[in-house]
Design an enzyme around this catalytic site. Structure first.
Site, PDB file in Angstrom:
ATOM      1  N   GLU A  38       0.847  -1.378   0.047  1.00 18.06           N
ATOM      2  CA  GLU A  38      -0.147  -0.056  -0.055  1.00 18.06           C
ATOM      3  C   GLU A  38       0.745   1.301   0.085  1.00 18.06           C
ATOM      4  O   GLU A  38       1.814   1.392   0.834  1.00 18.06           O
ATOM      5  CB  GLU A  38      -0.689   0.024   1.137  1.00 18.06           C
ATOM      6  CG  GLU A  38      -2.110   1.015   1.161  1.00 18.06           C
ATOM      7  CD  GLU A  38      -2.710   1.256   2.572  1.00 18.06           C
ATOM      8  OE1 GLU A  38      -2.661   0.546   3.169  1.00 18.06           O
ATOM      9  OE2 GLU A  38      -3.279   2.238   2.363  1.00 18.06           O
ATOM     10  N   ARG A 272       5.610 -13.726   9.107  1.00 19.57           N
ATOM     11  CA  ARG A 272       6.059 -12.574   8.780  1.00 19.57           C
ATOM     12  C   ARG A 272       7.368 -12.236   9.491  1.00 19.57           C
ATOM     13  O   ARG A 272       7.685 -13.160  10.334  1.00 19.57           O
ATOM     14  CB  ARG A 272       5.338 -11.365   9.135  1.00 19.57           C
ATOM     15  CG  ARG A 272       4.735 -11.213  10.688  1.00 19.57           C
ATOM     16  CD  ARG A 272       3.647 -10.207  10.742  1.00 19.57           C
ATOM     17  NE  ARG A 272       3.967  -8.856  10.584  1.00 19.57           N
ATOM     18  CZ  ARG A 272       3.789  -7.804   9.980  1.00 19.57           C
ATOM     19  NH1 ARG A 272       2.781  -7.937   8.972  1.00 19.57           N
ATOM     20  NH2 ARG A 272       4.098  -6.685  10.014  1.00 19.57           N
ATOM     21  N   LYS A 282       4.229  -0.401   9.221  1.00 20.54           N
ATOM     22  CA  LYS A 282       4.341   0.913   8.867  1.00 20.54           C
ATOM     23  C   LYS A 282       3.550   1.934   9.727  1.00 20.54           C
ATOM     24  O   LYS A 282       4.026   3.038   9.785  1.00 20.54           O
ATOM     25  CB  LYS A 282       3.666   0.810   7.416  1.00 20.54           C
ATOM     26  CG  LYS A 282       4.672   0.974   6.145  1.00 20.54           C
ATOM     27  CD  LYS A 282       4.110   1.000   5.040  1.00 20.54           C
ATOM     28  CE  LYS A 282       3.221  -0.191   4.360  1.00 20.54           C
ATOM     29  NZ  LYS A 282       2.587  -0.016   3.236  1.00 20.54           N
TER      30      LYS A 282
END
Ligand code: ATP
Ligand code: MG
Length: 578
Positions: A38, A272, A282
């Protein structure tokens, strides 16, 4: 880009096994993946892992990998993030060629697919607001034995609107007839599902916010869970690889694919990357930037690719790190010392050596003739003979590290103290004969030595034992610079494990940056370009920072310490081998 070898991705793991099985069973004819950032922040090393998995798996099967910007949140997204992301993916050594896509380019198609679900009676326009939707959906609760269970939710009173009414309302939502937040389009799935995400998830919301690509064309925006599987399908993505937190979204992913009757993309999750002493999200990194806890996204203390690059990390070191940690199905915490080890290994091979002194102390060679300069030969990189040698000036007055002299030596101190001998790297063996002290402050202002002319190059012809070797620079030729020394931004191993009511920002270390002014290096450092990394002998690897001003016009260079030379990880590994 081309010169980076990507063959490190060809090992096997559970994803490649699943993909191979899909091909063998004929479920797909070829492999097509995507990396879907994103554009609301810069990439961090966790994304590097996703990138290496997405591009790497495609490459292992001679398939394709798209770069797709998942840009359906107009409040937070921006073209500058798109540029930063592209630059960093390229820097890591991956190439999406002409496959650069944007979810926002699919808005028309997504709208059509949503209408299709309405026509099938599988989506409806709801007038409940966000709070009410939450309340009707219900939540997980502990029972009397403290085991979580999920009582069924409640249907919205608008759930049974007719197809015609829904189509009409949805068209008018798009046309801007209703205020923000007053209506949503929801999938009609199951308000009693044990998976809360399946309880009639919102597909579209009304939001009057200009989008960095579509401008004011849309006032309704699709939600991630609706948009993502369908964007994958539109692109013909066979394997949609994502991190573990999307596992509970998978039934929804499959529901949209099946009910929209589109290309059957398959979602597979992997663990992850979590790194000790590091925040990898983020949402939190942006807070560090916005609240000015760091100088920007590329602050060398940031785990962003831009921060690591500015610090002196190489793409090769990062990729080596990623291939060593592999791909797993369960989350774990990776020791950041492994990443540091990887960059040391890479820079050890690549970085030319120089001598520099961070906290200088004057050393006077009393038996050296006034005004005489001698050029001494030094090896540029002992790991890479092809880098050759250079000449460095030696004279009567030198600068050494303040810490390399002691008036009274502690036990096992082999460096300079009155009466002791040390080797000046590449130069001579010297004997300390005394020192000067400021009568007021008591500070040592200079150290006196005599040199032994028979020891040129540092070798003692009589085989005498000289335990200490120290670095130095010639005072009159030395070039001043600023050194920035770094420590972990978070002392805590898991900076996000914080007591309720506190912020991870309170965990920021006060010692994460030390700026050292008045450091000096041998004259050769003026030739080092911004972004180039060198080794300052005994001090560590240093990368020339863009803040450097032109030394040709009297400006000062700035060097970031990438890492010290002390490799804690190598020691741990050695210990484990024993
Ligand atoms: P946020 O923290 O706000 O959720 P994000 O860091 O997850 O943001 P995205 O743009 O959503 O950023 O991530 C793009 C892709 O990178 C996703 O497919 C996601 O699964 C993957 N990704 C993000 N963080 C990690 C990580 N730490 N390890 C592996 N993959 C990650
Ligand atoms: Mg995310």
């Amino acid at each position: 880009m081309g010169e980076i070898d990507t063959s490190d991705n060809v090992g096997t793991d559970f994803i490649r096994e699943a993909v191979a099985e899909d091909l063998a069973q004929g479920r797909y004819k070829e492999v097509h993946t995507r990396f879907p950032p994103e554009p609301n922040g810069w990439l961090h090393i966790g994304h590097a892992k996703a990138i290496s998995v997405d591009f790497g798996v495609a490459e292992s099967f001679h398939g394709k990998c798209n770069l797709r910007f998942d840009d359906t949140n107009p409040e937070k997204e921006d073209q500058s993030y798109v540029e930063a992301i592209k630059r960093d993916v390229r820097w890591l050594g991956y190439d999406w060629q002409d496959r650069e896509f944007y979810a926002s380019d699919y808005y028309d198609k997504l709208y059509e697919l949503a209408c299709g679900l309405i026509r099938k009676g599988l989506a409806y326009v709801d007038d409940l607001d966000e709070e009410q939707i939450k309340e009707y959906r219900g939540t997980n609760v502990p029972d009397k034995n403290n085991i979580t269970f999920t009582p069924p939710g409640k249907n919205s009173p608008f759930r049974d609107r007719s197809v015609e009414e829904n189509l009409d309302l949805f068209t008018r939502m798009r046309a801007g007839e209703f205020p923000d937040g007053s209506k949503t389009l929801r999938a009609k799935i199951d308000m009693a599902s044990p998976n809360l995400l399946m309880r009639d998830p919102v597909m579209y919301r009304i939001r009057r916010e200009p989008h960095y690509r579509t401008g004011n064309k849309w006032c309704i925006y699709p939600m991630y869970d609706f948009q993502h599987p369908l964007s994958d399908a539109i692109e013909g993505v066979t394997h949609s690889l994502c991190s573990l937190e999307y596992e509970i979204h998978r039934p929804l992913y499959e529901w949209f694919i099946k009910n929209c009757d589109v290309f059957p993309s398959r979602q597979i999750e992997f663990a992850r990357l979590n790194l000790s002493h590091t925040v990898l999200s983020k949402r939190f990194l942006i807070q560090l930037v916005q609240e000015k806890k760091v100088s920007g996204w590329d602050d060398p203390r940031m785990p962003t690719l831009a921060g690591l690059r500015r610090r002196g990390y190489t793409p090769e070191a990062i990729r080596d790190f990623l291939s060593r940690i592999g791909i797993a199905k369960t989350d774990s915490l990776v020791d950041i010392q492994l990443l540091e080890h990887c960059v040391r290994e890479d820079l050890n091979k690549k970085a030319d050596r120089y001598m520099a002194v961070l906290r200088p102390l004057k050393l006077i060679i009393d038996n050296w003739s006034e005004g005489k300069t001698e050029l001494l030969s030094a090896v540029n990189n002992p790991e890479n003979p092809s880098r050759g040698t250079r000449n460095i000036p030696f004279g009567k007055e030198l600068l050494i590290e303040r810490d390399d002299f002691r008036e009274v030596p502690p036990p096992k101190y082999f460096r300079l103290f009155p009466g002791n001998q040390v080797r000046l790297r590449y130069a001579y063996i010297v004997t300390c004969t005394g020192f000067d002290k400021d009568p007021v402050s008591g500070e040592v202002t200079a150290v006196h030595c005599t040199y032994d002319p028979a020891t040129k190059g540092g070798d003692a012809p009589d085989n005498r034992k000289v335990k200490g070797t120290i670095h130095w620079v010639s005072k009159q030729d030395a070039v001043e610079f600023e050194a920035r020394l770094y420590d972990y931004l978070f002392e805590a191993e898991r900076p996000m494990d914080i007591p309720a009511g506190t912020s991870f920002l309170d965990n920021i270390s006060e010692h994460s940056l030390e700026v050292v002014q008045g450091a000096f290096a041998e004259p050769g450092i003026t030739k080092i370009g911004v972004g180039q990394t060198v080794q300052f002998e005994r001090l560590g690897y240093f990368c020339k920072d863009p803040d450097s001003s032109d030394s040709n016009v009297g400006g000062k260079a700035v060097f970031n310490r990438t890492e010290t030379l002390r490799d804690t990880w190598a020691k741990i590994e050695k210990k484990n081998e024993k």
